[in-house]
Design a protein around this motif. Structure first.
Motif, PDB file in Angstrom:
ATOM      1  N   LYS A  90     -63.677 -53.605  23.259  1.00 23.08           N
ATOM      2  CA  LYS A  90     -62.995 -54.512  22.330  1.00 23.08           C
ATOM      3  C   LYS A  90     -62.992 -55.940  22.883  1.00 23.08           C
ATOM      4  O   LYS A  90     -63.318 -56.900  22.181  1.00 23.08           O
ATOM      5  CB  LYS A  90     -61.555 -54.015  22.112  1.00 23.08           C
ATOM      6  N   HIS A  91     -62.650 -56.061  24.147  1.00 25.85           N
ATOM      7  CA  HIS A  91     -62.549 -57.388  24.774  1.00 25.85           C
ATOM      8  C   HIS A  91     -63.934 -58.004  24.957  1.00 25.85           C
ATOM      9  O   HIS A  91     -64.106 -59.217  24.825  1.00 25.85           O
ATOM     10  CB  HIS A  91     -61.824 -57.269  26.110  1.00 25.85           C
ATOM     11  N   ASN A 123     -67.407 -69.022  17.691  1.00 24.35           N
ATOM     12  CA  ASN A 123     -66.222 -68.783  16.840  1.00 24.35           C
ATOM     13  C   ASN A 123     -66.536 -67.835  15.673  1.00 24.35           C
ATOM     14  O   ASN A 123     -66.081 -68.044  14.548  1.00 24.35           O
ATOM     15  CB  ASN A 123     -65.686 -70.103  16.253  1.00 24.35           C
ATOM     16  N   SER A 124     -67.317 -66.816  15.953  1.00 22.38           N
ATOM     17  CA  SER A 124     -67.809 -65.967  14.855  1.00 22.38           C
ATOM     18  C   SER A 124     -67.080 -64.631  14.787  1.00 22.38           C
ATOM     19  O   SER A 124     -67.673 -63.620  14.440  1.00 22.38           O
ATOM     20  CB  SER A 124     -69.313 -65.725  15.032  1.00 22.38           C
ATOM     21  N   TRP A 125     -65.775 -64.661  15.084  1.00 20.86           N
ATOM     22  CA  TRP A 125     -65.040 -63.388  15.151  1.00 20.86           C
ATOM     23  C   TRP A 125     -65.048 -62.648  13.819  1.00 20.86           C
ATOM     24  O   TRP A 125     -65.013 -61.434  13.783  1.00 20.86           O
ATOM     25  CB  TRP A 125     -63.583 -63.652  15.585  1.00 20.86           C
ATOM     26  N   GLU A 126     -65.077 -63.418  12.703  1.00 25.98           N
ATOM     27  CA  GLU A 126     -64.990 -62.761  11.386  1.00 25.98           C
ATOM     28  C   GLU A 126     -66.235 -61.928  11.082  1.00 25.98           C
ATOM     29  O   GLU A 126     -66.214 -61.077  10.195  1.00 25.98           O
ATOM     30  CB  GLU A 126     -64.735 -63.785  10.263  1.00 25.98           C
ATOM     31  N   ASN A 152     -66.774 -65.595  21.080  1.00 24.97           N
ATOM     32  CA  ASN A 152     -66.070 -66.863  21.322  1.00 24.97           C
ATOM     33  C   ASN A 152     -66.973 -68.099  21.247  1.00 24.97           C
ATOM     34  O   ASN A 152     -66.591 -69.090  20.619  1.00 24.97           O
ATOM     35  CB  ASN A 152     -65.366 -66.840  22.686  1.00 24.97           C
ATOM     36  N   PRO A 153     -68.160 -68.096  21.851  1.00 26.82           N
ATOM     37  CA  PRO A 153     -68.960 -69.335  21.878  1.00 26.82           C
ATOM     38  C   PRO A 153     -69.252 -69.903  20.494  1.00 26.82           C
ATOM     39  O   PRO A 153     -69.327 -71.118  20.325  1.00 26.82           O
ATOM     40  CB  PRO A 153     -70.252 -68.903  22.589  1.00 26.82           C
ATOM     41  N   LYS A 158     -72.892 -62.180  29.262  1.00 29.52           N
ATOM     42  CA  LYS A 158     -71.686 -61.955  30.066  1.00 29.52           C
ATOM     43  C   LYS A 158     -70.862 -60.790  29.546  1.00 29.52           C
ATOM     44  O   LYS A 158     -70.105 -60.179  30.290  1.00 29.52           O
ATOM     45  CB  LYS A 158     -70.828 -63.220  30.102  1.00 29.52           C
ATOM     46  N   PHE A 159     -71.002 -60.493  28.240  1.00 29.34           N
ATOM     47  CA  PHE A 159     -70.223 -59.377  27.675  1.00 29.34           C
ATOM     48  C   PHE A 159     -70.499 -58.068  28.422  1.00 29.34           C
ATOM     49  O   PHE A 159     -69.634 -57.205  28.508  1.00 29.34           O
ATOM     50  CB  PHE A 159     -70.525 -59.212  26.177  1.00 29.34           C
TER      51      PHE A 159
END
Lengths: 238, 61
Positions: free
Chosen positions: A13-14, A24-27, A21-22, A78-79
């Motif tokens: 999840k994290h 801002n595409s969380w949606e 984040n880079p 990095k994920f």
């Protein structure tokens, strides 16, 4: 011989949230990381492709981004460092010697030979010896017999008495015991199986897989086969 | 000077020598029957070694 127990993979999840984040595409995120309890007991709208056993589902958007970042190189993915793997590994010391190459992003906590070498009697099952010839196995058996003799002396209690008239001094007794302990420590073959609890991540596993996939040691081949059983193993194996 | 065929004899011999402040040299060998034996030697004069050997024989008898 190498054995894996108590595997747990966490942090999806994290890792996904951070990955988006880079830009801002969380949606755009379309994964379900609620876990197997939610999956099996509460979820009313299972998605096609849900893995009820792990309770993990990566949607096509997230998986596509992961694969693109994975192929873009280590500084973009990095994920993968955030997907953490916990496991207990039992393997011979000659394999751990090579595994200890991987230090960054890896934590290992081992059963101590220094403190607990005498804890149990040595048996052939404590050693990785599947490739030994009969002659070599006989040699190992003699080493085990010798180790057990020293172990018996080391764990003996109330043995300060030499005969009816003399008892060893404390200093002398400590040296006697320490010398016996050294016999066990320095005689122990590198085929001795040691158990360690290990924390690593998908990034480290990708490095290991690339370097050890075709390796002379059986243990590394087994390790890479084990990696291939992971969820979304293609992130590791490429 | 000393032969131990099991851990009990080895313990008796080593404790006796350590109590005397002697650092033993332990050599592990396999006998004709394939059993482990410990041959133990000390760097002492012959008389001292003989006395200790007699004492060891009594202790393990």
């Amino acid at each position: 011989m190498i054995r894996f127990e108590n595997l747990e993979i966490v942090g999806w999840k994290h890792a996904i949230r951070g990955m988006r984040n880079p830009m801002n595409s969380w949606e755009k995120s379309d994964s379900c990381t609620q876990g197997c309890v939610w999956c099996n007991e509460f979820c009313g709208k299972p998605l096609p492709g849900c893995d009820k056993e792990s309770g993990l589902y990566l949607g096509p958007n997230d998986l596509d981004l992961m694969k693109r970042l994975r192929n873009a190189g280590t500084d973009h993915r990095k994920f993968m460092r955030m997907i953490t793997v916990y496991v207990d590994i039992t393997a011979p010391l000659y394999w751990w010697k090579e595994m200890d190459t991987y230090q960054v992003g890896v934590v290992k906590n081992s059963c101590s030979t220094m403190h607990k070498i005498q804890a149990k009697e040595f048996t052939l099952e404590d050693f990785s010896c599947e490739h030994l010839t009969e002659q070599s196995r006989n040699v190992l058996n003699k080493i085990i017999e010798t180790l057990n003799m020293y172990r018996a002396l080391y764990i003996a209690k109330d043995d300060k008495k030499v005969d009816m008239y003399s008892v060893m001094s404390d200093e002398c007794y400590a040296k006697y015991k320490k010398d016996i302990w050294w016999q066990m420590i320095q005689l122990l073959p590198s085929s001795y199986n040691q158990r360690r609890t290990v924390m690593l991540n998908y990034e480290v596993l990708a490095n290991i897989y690339k370097a050890r996939n075709i390796h002379k040691l059986d243990e590394w081949v087994e390790f890479c086969k084990w990696i291939e059983t992971f969820p979304y193993k293609e992130l590791i194996t490429g | 000077q000393f032969k131990a065929v099991n851990d009990k004899q080895l313990g008796v011999c080593l404790r006796m020598l350590y109590a005397e402040g002697i650092q033993p040299i332990v050599n592990v060998v396999m006998n004709d029957k394939g059993k482990i034996e410990f041959n133990i030697s000390i760097e002492k004069d012959q008389q001292t070694a003989e006395e200790l050997k007699k004492r060891y024989e009594i202790l393990i008898s």
